[in-house]
Enzyme design. Structure first.
Site, short mmCIF file in Angstrom:
data_model
loop_
_atom_site.label_atom_id
_atom_site.label_comp_id
_atom_site.label_asym_id
_atom_site.label_seq_id
_atom_site.Cartn_x
_atom_site.Cartn_y
_atom_site.Cartn_z
N GLU A 1 -44.32 -23.40 -9.78
CA GLU A 1 -44.31 -23.15 -8.33
C GLU A 1 -42.99 -22.57 -7.82
OE1 GLU A 1 -45.03 -26.98 -6.50
OE2 GLU A 1 -43.89 -28.02 -8.05
N HIS B 1 -45.19 -36.09 -2.41
CA HIS B 1 -45.21 -35.86 -0.96
C HIS B 1 -46.04 -36.92 -0.23
CE1 HIS B 1 -43.01 -32.20 -1.32
NE2 HIS B 1 -43.94 -31.60 -2.05
N ASP C 1 -45.48 -23.98 -2.37
CA ASP C 1 -44.14 -23.76 -2.91
C ASP C 1 -44.04 -22.41 -3.59
OD1 ASP C 1 -42.42 -25.91 -2.20
OD2 ASP C 1 -43.55 -27.23 -3.53
N ARG D 1 -49.40 -37.73 -9.28
CA ARG D 1 -48.33 -36.74 -9.26
C ARG D 1 -47.02 -37.51 -9.11
NH1 ARG D 1 -47.57 -31.40 -5.48
NH2 ARG D 1 -47.70 -32.92 -3.76
#
Length: 268
Positions: free
Chosen positions: A147, A47, A173, A72
């Site tokens: 998630e 993200h 999430d 990530r």
């Protein structure tokens, strides 16, 4: 030379771990974060606004600041995972793991043959780790995210996959998957977090969670989680600006007139 990954060592001894989260591109901000005494600083390629060409100097910046850089990955893709590994990340977080097959695929991307499918070319990793031995180079934390509703339904199967080191909970999430909104304090979210922690711990995995602030992180650590992210850079920056705006308070017209004479420029 035998390499000891500080994250894996901390989890093995039961030491609690805290970290930071970088979503804004730039090596200097990453270096500043690396100097703050955190146990890890994560470069977020899912993200965050960060591509591979930016992630590499950010990891260098974190190292220059004395920090431990992790990444990530944008998705559970071998190329994305291997790129972060070759860049010298101490751990890689894989989002949206939903099945044991997903988890096994992630593990294969971390390990060299005969245990996996990672291609040998640890360009920066060999210098960070201090070895070219494949068994040393692959001592990187494999961290999967739980998630989704699908992941909860197959939780015990997922955390039983050999080669995993930790689970990272994405509460936003996970909340959406449970029919709630991000930021919810609904008991259903806590119930599922407890379920994840219990299952992961039964299989010897560390458990971490994403939080926006230290007091929230402390609450989860006190509940038995092993690590927590205590800020995300964009949110922290916005919060700090708002704090300074609030500190100024209301400015009256008279005060504005008196302040018309420009102040001397800052040396910074």
């Amino acid at each position: 030379m035998t390499f000891t990954n500080p994250l894996l060592a901390a989890w093995k001894t039961g030491r609690k771990v805290i970290g930071g989260w970088q979503t804004l591109p730039g090596s200097f901000a990453a270096e500043v974060a690396g100097r703050q005494g955190l146990d890890y600083v994560c470069v977020d390629q899912q993200h965050g606004l960060i591509d591979d060409s930016t992630a590499f100097p950010m990891l260098q910046g974190i190292t220059a600041g004395g920090g431990i850089g992790i990444v990530r990955a944008r998705w559970n893709e071998p190329a994305a995972i291997m790129s972060a590994l070759d860049a010298g990340a101490y751990g890689v977080i894989i989002p949206m793991i939903e099945t044991p097959e997903d988890a096994a695929a992630a593990v294969r991307a971390f390990r060299f043959p005969p245990y996996g499918q990672r291609s040998y070319g640890p360009i920066r990793a060999r210098d960070v780790i201090g070895s070219t031995d494949p068994r040393e180079v692959e001592k990187v934390a494999c961290i999967i995210m739980i998630e989704t509703a699908e992941a909860i339904a197959r939780l015990d199967e997922i955390v039983a996959v050999p080669g995993l080191d930790a689970v990272y909970i994405g509460p936003s999430d996970l909340a959406l998957a449970l029919g709630e909104k991000p930021g919810t304090t609904s008991p259903v979210l806590q119930e599922n977090i407890d379920k994840i922690v219990d299952a992961a711990h039964r299989h010897g995995l560390a458990v971490g969670i994403h939080t926006p602030a230290g007091d929230i992180a402390r609450g989860y650590l006190d509940q038995g989680l092993d690590f927590a992210t205590i800020y995300s850079d964009a949110g922290l920056l916005a919060w700090a600006i708002q704090q300074q705006i609030a500190a100024v308070g209301e400015i009256s017209a008279a005060a504005s007139d008196q302040a018309a004479e420009p102040a001397a420029p800052s040396v910074y």
